[in-house]
Every structure is written in structure tokens, then in C-alpha cells.
Design an enzyme around this catalytic site. Structure first.
Site, PDB file in Angstrom:
ATOM      1  N   GLU A  62      -0.171  -0.920   5.746  1.00 41.50           N
ATOM      2  CA  GLU A  62       0.884  -0.481   6.663  1.00 41.50           C
ATOM      3  C   GLU A  62       0.764   1.009   6.938  1.00 41.50           C
ATOM      4  O   GLU A  62       1.023   1.468   8.066  1.00 41.50           O
ATOM      5  CB  GLU A  62       2.254  -0.802   6.050  1.00 41.50           C
ATOM      6  CG  GLU A  62       3.445  -0.562   6.986  1.00 41.50           C
ATOM      7  CD  GLU A  62       4.007   0.854   6.942  1.00 41.50           C
ATOM      8  OE1 GLU A  62       4.837   1.187   7.798  1.00 41.50           O
ATOM      9  OE2 GLU A  62       3.599   1.635   6.054  1.00 41.50           O
ATOM     10  N   HIS A 112       5.915  10.364   1.053  1.00 47.74           N
ATOM     11  CA  HIS A 112       4.709  11.062   1.500  1.00 47.74           C
ATOM     12  C   HIS A 112       4.668  12.523   1.040  1.00 47.74           C
ATOM     13  O   HIS A 112       4.165  13.384   1.762  1.00 47.74           O
ATOM     14  CB  HIS A 112       4.559  11.000   3.028  1.00 47.74           C
ATOM     15  CG  HIS A 112       4.413   9.618   3.569  1.00 47.74           C
ATOM     16  ND1 HIS A 112       3.945   9.364   4.839  1.00 47.74           N
ATOM     17  CD2 HIS A 112       4.664   8.409   3.029  1.00 47.74           C
ATOM     18  CE1 HIS A 112       3.923   8.064   5.057  1.00 47.74           C
ATOM     19  NE2 HIS A 112       4.369   7.457   3.959  1.00 47.74           N
ATOM     20  N   ASP A 165       0.823  -1.209   0.000  1.00 53.77           N
ATOM     21  CA  ASP A 165       0.000   0.000   0.000  1.00 53.77           C
ATOM     22  C   ASP A 165       0.855   1.256   0.000  1.00 53.77           C
ATOM     23  O   ASP A 165       2.040   1.229   0.366  1.00 53.77           O
ATOM     24  CB  ASP A 165      -0.944   0.016   1.200  1.00 53.77           C
ATOM     25  CG  ASP A 165      -0.186  -0.023   2.535  1.00 53.77           C
ATOM     26  OD1 ASP A 165       0.557  -0.995   2.764  1.00 53.77           O
ATOM     27  OD2 ASP A 165      -0.316   0.919   3.342  1.00 53.77           O
TER      28      ASP A 165
END
Length: 374
Positions: free
Chosen positions: A133, A347, A71
Site C-alpha cells: 500500500e 512515517h 507493509d
């Protein structure tokens, strides 16, 4: 397929955490089966998401697990220079969501699979790929619980989170929760007739701030920055308009704990203060969001020595971010972090990994295979 072709395929799957992952898990399953690996998809309780476990070599002999998650975090930021789910190469940089965190590691492991399958492995190499996760390590506990069905107890677990291909022996544990306080709405001119949920939450928030300050006094672990546990409020929301008594307020908070401290214990004083609001007529909810333990692999552990030989670098004592490695260690398996990329690139828009990092990771995995064939 080489490592770049595989990464291209993996990035194209928009496998955002919390959503169905049958497409990416199914593709990996088919690819590994073509290489002769024994592969199992392990559906989670959600029903639309699965972990994957594969073995190359004899499953009844202790070997090594290469662990990663399928993921990724969402890619909704407008600052992306190109489609986040289409791999773009610019020189040595490969851009796309998950390139660093952590489809790059998955691609390197999958690219090494044909070479590993061609060896006469005396010890097996397993691939353990999890789901969700990024929203609290929710998938891997279900995989860990079933490991004994598929392999002998492993000698070690290598979690391929981005570490610049330098092994890491430790990280803090984490626990997160959501506080919801429900009061009674009304016109702000008659506060005596309502119950202001934001005011009640202010007392809870004060407890968070006070407890956070106390943690700076220790216990300490010099391997970390900062060298103590932490507690913070991350998100707070409530109210509709300044002239309406707010009847609901929510607070998301997290604790990060040095090894030896249960991170959920750091939330206990806040939970107690939340529950105390009920005596004033408020209704409260405490919702755990995520939790995983710290990782602390001893410096003299055989797994640390192995990674030093494979990478040519002394393992780092610790990093600030958390991984699934702590859950493997809590289950009784030695675990260490080592993967391509840099957590500082994850991110965010235009996430990328260097092609040279992918090559180095594949070579490290192939070197592990050579040792397992010796």
C-alpha cells in the site's frame, strides 16, 4: 494473545513495502486459522508477496470487510530512540514502525477474532490485509479482483487507516509518475554538440508549475484542505558535474484530485509536454508510479450511519491523505475510513500509538460483531 502481544509480533516483522512479506502473512494466516477462520493467501504477480483474505461467519451472506495493509515504510532515520522493529512501551505509548500506520489496526482486528469466532454471526466479518500500500496501493487491486471467489458482495468496507477512531467519508485521488529525459553528454564548453537534459526538463517543470497554478481556480470541494486539486514536482535529479553537459534528468511528480476528477487526467498536460521534447532530439520516458481514485461516501449512506453508532461520533467529510478505500468504492463497494492512531505520527522516527486507541478499536470491532450476530 491480547492486542499488545499481537502488535509486538507484527512490529517485529520488518515488512517494508516492496519486499517479500511471506513471514508476516504466514504468521497472520496461522493465527487466524487457529481461531477457526477461513483463510486464503493470495499471491500477487510479483511472486514473493501475498494479500490475505479471511472470513469469520457465513461467506455466502453479505457482511463487512475490515481492510488494512501489512507493509510499512522504511525506518532508516537515525533519530529513532529504540529499534523501530521492536515494540517499546512507555506508559500509554507504544513505539515502533507501523504502530499507527497501520499494524495497530491489524492487531486490534486480530485480537477481536477469538470473540468474533465465538459468536453465531448471521453476517460475516472478513479481514482483507494487503501488501505494498505504501508504494501506491499496488497489492489491493489483485485482492479486490478476486473477492467474488471468497464472499458475497459486502455491505461495506472499513479501512482502518489512522483517523483517531473517527470515521471519514472522503479523500482525494492520487496519481504519480516519473519523467526521464535523455539527451547527449559532452564538454560544457561545446553546448552546441550536446543535448542538455536538464534544460529540456526545465520546460516540463514549467508546465507542472503552470498547471498547478491553474488548479487553484477550481473546481472546488469545501470538504478538503485545500479545497481544490493539486499538482507538484516532488523529486528532480540530473547531471554529474558543472562542466559536463547533463545527458539525463528525472522528475517525479504527483497529482491529487478532488472527487469527480480523474487524477491521471491532471498529469496529461505534463505528459504531452514531455513527449514534445522528442522533436528536439531527446529520448523521453513516462513511467506511471501509482494511482488510486478518490473516496466519496454519501453522508446518508448506511455505512456512515453504522460507523456513527459504533464510534459515537459523526463521520468527518474528508481527510487530506489517501487510502485503499477509493479502490474499493471504484469496484462497487461502500467504503469508509476508521482506525486507531493519528496520521501525523506516521512515517517518522518514534512512530507510536496509544494503548487506549488499540483498546477502543478492538471494542469497536467487537461491537460490529455483536450487531452482525443480532
Amino acid at each position: 494473545m491480547d492486542v499488545f502481544d499481537i502488535l509486538d509480533r507484527l512490529v517485529a516483522f520488518p515488512s517494508v513495502a516492496g519486499k517479500a512479506n511471506g513471514d508476516i502473512a504466514g504468521w497472520i494466516e496461522a493465527y487466524l486459522a487457529e481461531q477457526g477462520a477461513k483463510v486464503a493467501l493470495l499471491p500477487g504477480p510479483e511472486g514473493d508477496r501475498s494479500n490475505l483474505f479471511a472470513t469469520i461467519g457465513p461467506a455466502d451472506v453479505p457482511g463487512y470487510i475490515l481492510s488494512g495493509h501489512m507493509d510499512v515504510v522504511p525506518a532508516c532515520e537515525p533519530q529513532w530512540s529504540s529499534s523501530p522493529f521492536a515494540l517499546r512501551r512507555d506508559g500509554d505509548r507504544l513505539y515502533g514502525r507501523g504502530t499507527t500506520d497501520m499494524k495497530g489496526f491489524l492487531a486490534a482486528a486480530l485480537a477481536a477474532a477469538p470473540m468474533l469466532a465465538g459468536l453465531r454471526l448471521a453476517r460475516p466479518i472478513h479481514l482483507a490485509f494487503s501488501y505494498d500500500e505504501e508504494i501506491g496501493c499496488r497489492g489491493v487491486p489483485h485482492l479486490i479482483a478476486r473477492l467474488s471467489e471468497f464472499c458475497a458482495k459486502p455491505l461495506g468496507v472499513i479501512v482502518g487507516e489512522p483517523s483517531g477512531m473517527r470515521a471519514v467519508r472522503g479523500h482525494k485521488g492520487k496519481a504519480a509518475a516519473r519523467v526521464t529525459i535523455r539527451g547527449r553528454s559532452g564538454h560544457s564548453s561545446r553546448p552546441d554538440l550536446g543535448l542538455n537534459a536538464i534544460h529540456a526538463m526545465a520546460d516540463v517543470l514549467g508546465t507542472v508549475v503552470g498547471e498547478a497554478g491553474g488548479l487553484t481556480h477550481g473546481p472546488f470541494d469545501a470538504a478538503f484542505e485545500p479545497p481544490y486539486s493539486s499538482l507538484q514536482a516532488g523529486v528532480i535529479a540530473g547531471g554529474q558535474s558543472v562542466n559536463i553537459i547533463p545527458d539525463t534528468c528525472t522528475l517525479d511528480l504527483e497529482a491529487r484530485a478532488v472527487p469527480g476528477i480523474d487524477p491521471t487526467s491532471l498529469l496529461a498536460p505534463v505528459k504531452a509536454r514531455t513527449e514534445a521534447c522528442e522533436t528536439d532530439g531527446f529520448r523521453v520516458e513516462w513511467t506511471p508510479l501509482s494511482a488510486y481514485p478518490a473516496l466519496s461516501l454519501p453522508q446518508d449512506a448506511p455505512l456512515a450511519a453504522l460507523l456513527q453508532k459504533l464510534t459515537g461520533q459523526t463521520p468527518l467529510a474528508a481527510v487530506s491523505y489517501g487510502t485503499e478505500a477509493g479502490l474499493y468504492q471504484a469496484a462497487g463497494f461502500d467504503a469508509i475510513i476508521c482506525g486507531p492512531g493519528d496520521i501525523g505520527r506516521a512515517h517518522k522516527p518514534d512512530e507510536y500509538i496509544f494503548a487506549s486507541e488499540l483498546t477502543a478499536c478492538r471494542q469497536m470491532i467487537e461491537a460490529l460483531g455483536a450487531r452482525c450476530a443480532a
